[in-house]
Enzyme design. Structure first.
Site, PDB file in Angstrom:
ATOM      1  N   THR A  17      -9.651  -1.656  -0.451  1.00 10.70           N
ATOM      2  CA  THR A  17      -9.991  -2.926  -0.033  1.00 10.70           C
ATOM      3  C   THR A  17      -9.833  -3.193   1.550  1.00 10.70           C
ATOM      4  O   THR A  17     -10.799  -3.873   2.121  1.00 10.70           O
ATOM      5  CB  THR A  17      -9.323  -4.117  -0.791  1.00 10.70           C
ATOM      6  OG1 THR A  17      -9.257  -3.993  -2.093  1.00 10.70           O
ATOM      7  CG2 THR A  17      -9.482  -5.345  -0.300  1.00 10.70           C
ATOM      8  N   SER A  59      -8.795   3.281  -4.615  1.00 17.00           N
ATOM      9  CA  SER A  59      -7.508   3.900  -5.012  1.00 17.00           C
ATOM     10  C   SER A  59      -7.548   4.475  -6.390  1.00 17.00           C
ATOM     11  O   SER A  59      -6.654   5.328  -6.674  1.00 17.00           O
ATOM     12  CB  SER A  59      -6.375   3.161  -4.605  1.00 17.00           C
ATOM     13  OG  SER A  59      -6.043   2.127  -5.549  1.00 17.00           O
ATOM     14  N   THR A  94      -4.688  -0.743  -2.640  1.00 17.80           N
ATOM     15  CA  THR A  94      -3.299  -1.222  -3.452  1.00 17.80           C
ATOM     16  C   THR A  94      -3.043  -0.908  -4.953  1.00 17.80           C
ATOM     17  O   THR A  94      -2.084  -0.931  -5.282  1.00 17.80           O
ATOM     18  CB  THR A  94      -3.226  -2.682  -3.061  1.00 17.80           C
ATOM     19  OG1 THR A  94      -4.343  -3.330  -3.778  1.00 17.80           O
ATOM     20  CG2 THR A  94      -3.037  -2.908  -1.487  1.00 17.80           C
ATOM     21  N   ASP A  95      -4.402  -0.559  -5.543  1.00 21.61           N
ATOM     22  CA  ASP A  95      -3.925  -0.445  -7.059  1.00 21.61           C
ATOM     23  C   ASP A  95      -3.173   0.579  -7.497  1.00 21.61           C
ATOM     24  O   ASP A  95      -2.434   0.582  -8.508  1.00 21.61           O
ATOM     25  CB  ASP A  95      -5.421  -0.240  -7.851  1.00 21.61           C
ATOM     26  CG  ASP A  95      -6.528  -1.666  -7.625  1.00 21.61           C
ATOM     27  OD1 ASP A  95      -5.783  -2.502  -7.250  1.00 21.61           O
ATOM     28  OD2 ASP A  95      -7.391  -1.291  -7.877  1.00 21.61           O
TER      29      ASP A  95
HETATM   30  N1  ASP Z   1      -9.312  -1.779  -5.877  1.00 27.77           N
HETATM   31  C1  ASP Z   1      -9.080  -1.595  -4.750  1.00 27.77           C
HETATM   32  C2  ASP Z   1      -8.385  -0.018  -4.591  1.00 27.77           C
HETATM   33  O1  ASP Z   1      -7.193   0.013  -5.084  1.00 27.77           O
HETATM   34  C3  ASP Z   1      -7.804  -2.657  -4.445  1.00 27.77           C
HETATM   35  C4  ASP Z   1      -7.417  -2.399  -3.188  1.00 27.77           C
HETATM   36  O2  ASP Z   1      -7.735  -1.796  -2.326  1.00 27.77           O
HETATM   37  O3  ASP Z   1      -6.278  -3.355  -2.904  1.00 27.77           O
HETATM   38  O4  ASP Z   1      -8.985   0.529  -4.046  1.00 27.77           O
END
Ligand code: ASP
Length: 325
Positions: A11, A53, A85-86
């Site tokens: 993100t 991610s 972050t996932d």
């Molecule tokens: N779906 C995104 C990922 O993990 C969420 C994020 O980046 O925080 O790439």
């Protein structure tokens, strides 16, 4: 003083497509350009992947750890990795298990993408770079910096799907904070010895499953989940309990492969000797399950896969979970 920055998407690096949702498209140079205060820290930036991610893999993360280690050997004070972050709680722990340098490797990301009001990516990137450059952050292994908090990779969890305060360390609390841009570390957990370097071929051939037990669960699922796997992590109820019918099934599996018992609650330890019913922690340990201690199911799965890929036998798996859990 210089910091190496590896960009892996997520993100923090997303932008609009014009049609549909945001996708990962910003480069490491784009990310740093959005943070003028980074000008006081020399950065060596590298684009590794521009992916969500969920698309990351163990080999990809281990490659980044190797490249990060080479950057440190070449003189970098510390390393920052940006990613989604996932899966960050898993990737950071994976990196922490094998990171063998005193220099900090700091992982960060964002919850609000750059097209939204108040994106948190720039502040998180600045915080991560400051931690990576901080003498106080040395010898702490892999750290996670978001929301002006510093967490140890081995304790941190993603606890909320959208909040900018999603990262927390329920068992330990944050190691410290960013205060007026200064890194203030309040506590220093002792480092574990890093695991030996991971053989990529053995890793590819090592399969570990995770099963979370649920009310009135179907025991037939267990065999399906464990079939063809080299190890199994069970996320049990509360302090490490499963439905009674699961106890003999797990005991039979534990004769064949290592089975690690964790808690699905998200915090706290699996107990060792409190409850005595069939399916309780004492019963399951008697049947050969390994106590996962304070490790949550996701981290236990990372540790078990690396141990098995490294050729660990039963006793070594048990000893490692005793140490790391
Ligand atoms: N779906 C995104 C990922 O993990 C969420 C994020 O980046 O925080 O790439």
């Amino acid at each position: 003083m210089s910091v190496a920055l590896f960009a892996l998407g997520g993100t923090i690096a997303m932008a609009g497509t014009g049609s549909g949702g945001v996708v990962t498209r910003l480069t490491a140079a784009d990310l740093t350009a959005a943070v003028p205060l980074l000008a006081d820290t020399p950065l060596d930036v590298r684009d590794v992947d521009a992916v969500p991610s969920a698309a990351l893999t163990y080999p990809r993360i281990l490659d980044v750890v190797d490249a990060a280690g080479a950057a440190v050997v070449a003189g970098a004070t510390g390393v920052v990795v940006t990613q989604g972050t996932d899966t960050l709680e898993e990737t950071a722990y994976l990196a922490d298990l094998v990171w063998r340098h005193p220099a900090p490797l700091v992982v960060t990301g964002a919850m609000r993408n750059p097209t939204l009001a108040g994106p948190d990516g720039p502040a998180n990137l600045l915080a991560a770079v400051r931690v990576a450059a901080a003498p106080a952050a040395r010898d702490l292994g892999v750290l996670v910096a978001l929301n002006d908090e510093v967490h140890a990779a081995r304790y941190v969890r993603k606890t909320h799907s959208t909040s900018t305060a999603t990262f927390a360390s329920p068992n330990a609390g944050p190691l410290g904070h960013l205060v007026e841009g200064q890194v203030r570390l309040l506590t220093r957990p002792t480092r574990h010895e890093p695991l030996p370097p991971v053989d990529r071929d053995r890793l590819a051939g090592t399969r570990v499953a995770l099963h979370t037990v649920t009310l009135d669960d179907d025991v037939a699922l267990l065999d399906a989940v464990a079939d063809g796997r080299d190890g199994l992590v069970v996320a049990g109820f509360g302090v490490g309990h499963v439905p009674p019918a699961f106890a003999p099934a797990l005991g039979a599996l534990a004769e064949r492969i290592p089975v690690v018992l964790t808690s699905r609650t998200g915090a706290g330890a699996v107990l060792r000797n409190t409850y005595g019913a069939v399916g309780s922690e004492t019963d399951l340990q008697r049947r050969g399950l390994v106590n996962g201690g304070l490790l949550d199911p996701y981290k236990a799965k990372v540790l078990l896969r690396l141990l098995l890929a490294g050729g660990a036998d039963r006793a070594q798996v048990r000893a490692a979970f005793h140490r790391h859990g």
